[in-house]
Design a protein around this motif. Structure first.
Motif, mmCIF file in Angstrom:
data_model
loop_
_atom_site.group_PDB
_atom_site.id
_atom_site.type_symbol
_atom_site.label_atom_id
_atom_site.label_comp_id
_atom_site.label_asym_id
_atom_site.label_seq_id
_atom_site.Cartn_x
_atom_site.Cartn_y
_atom_site.Cartn_z
ATOM 1 N N PHE A 18 0.846 -1.197 0.000
ATOM 2 C CA PHE A 18 0.000 0.000 0.000
ATOM 3 C C PHE A 18 0.880 1.245 0.000
ATOM 4 O O PHE A 18 1.057 1.936 0.985
ATOM 5 N N LEU A 67 -0.749 1.544 -5.194
ATOM 6 C CA LEU A 67 -2.157 1.714 -4.808
ATOM 7 C C LEU A 67 -3.109 1.956 -5.980
ATOM 8 O O LEU A 67 -4.197 1.362 -6.007
ATOM 9 N N THR A 120 -8.240 -3.102 -1.249
ATOM 10 C CA THR A 120 -7.093 -3.207 -0.350
ATOM 11 C C THR A 120 -7.548 -3.820 0.965
ATOM 12 O O THR A 120 -8.505 -3.359 1.581
ATOM 13 N N TYR A 147 3.921 6.054 5.177
ATOM 14 C CA TYR A 147 2.868 5.790 4.194
ATOM 15 C C TYR A 147 1.509 5.425 4.778
ATOM 16 O O TYR A 147 0.550 5.292 4.020
ATOM 17 N N PRO A 149 -0.124 2.659 5.791
ATOM 18 C CA PRO A 149 -0.816 1.671 4.963
ATOM 19 C C PRO A 149 -2.201 1.284 5.486
ATOM 20 O O PRO A 149 -3.101 1.019 4.690
ATOM 21 N N GLU A 162 -4.404 3.138 6.708
ATOM 22 C CA GLU A 162 -5.364 4.157 6.278
ATOM 23 C C GLU A 162 -5.779 3.975 4.815
ATOM 24 O O GLU A 162 -6.781 4.531 4.388
ATOM 25 N N HIS A 163 -5.010 3.210 4.064
ATOM 26 C CA HIS A 163 -5.332 2.954 2.650
ATOM 27 C C HIS A 163 -6.063 1.633 2.476
ATOM 28 O O HIS A 163 -6.217 1.161 1.352
ATOM 29 N N SER A 164 -6.500 1.060 3.568
ATOM 30 C CA SER A 164 -7.172 -0.233 3.517
ATOM 31 C C SER A 164 -8.675 -0.062 3.514
ATOM 32 O O SER A 164 -9.247 0.581 4.381
#
Length: 190
Positions: A122, A127, A133, A177, A179, A181-183
């Protein structure tokens, strides 16, 4: 989300999509990414797993870095994810750990559902190429203990890299990064 609900969610995405779906599974080293990816692929006929280890450089992945430099995200996107998502036949090269080099090109498997499990996935480089994700949610200390125990069972002497490289790399990557939070999906592996 539990495994059954996750599989149903992925299957619904797949049925609604007009192009191949790419599911990215990430988490800390030892968090259960590969186990989850194998379960998802086994439950959804025609799905294909792309092993993250095929996109790790074994030298660089054993060095300290703030962005998991040994994870070859650009190669993964360029050789596999972008062509698959656009319907272009392509080839990719797995990293041959025994020889310490990239293997000969092989065709990207034809599928309408690709599941990729990889540390450091991520990231801004990869992304945009992921449709869903999934974060394997467990604290770093527990993931590291599980990973070290797994490596000991496999007669691999990795305690020092875990403590000196991989856990610090995970902390740095998380700080830089975010990650989690990008899930889109948090999958508990506690």
């Amino acid at each position: 989300m539990d495994e059954g609900a996750l599989i149903e969610h992925i299957d619904a995405l797949r049925r609604a999509s007009v192009r191949p779906v790419v599911v990215g599974i990430s988490g800390y080293c030892g968090s259960g990414k590969s186990t989850l990816a194998r379960s998802v692929v086994a439950a959804l006929p025609g799905a294909v797993r792309m092993r993250g280890d095929d996109f790790l450089d074994p030298v660089r992945s054993h060095r300290r870095s703030t962005d998991w430099d040994g994870v070859e995200r650009t190669r993964l996107v360029d050789e596999v994810l972008a062509p698959l998502r656009t319907g272009i036949q392509s080839t990719f090269r797995r990293f041959d750990w025994a020889r310490g080099e990239l293997s000969a090109p092989e065709p990207v498997p034809a599928t309408d559902l690709l599941v990729v499990d990889l540390i450091g996935l991520f990231h801004p480089e990869s992304l945009p190429a992921l449709d869903l994700t999934v974060w394997c949610d467990v604290d770093l200390e527990t993931a590291a203990e599980r990973g070290m125990a797994r490596d000991r069972r496999l007669v691999r002497s990795h305690d020092e890299p875990w403590r000196q490289v991989w856990v610090p790399n995970e902390r740095d990557f998380e700080h830089a990064y975010a990650p989690k939070e990008h899930s889109a999906v948090m999958y508990s592996t506690r």
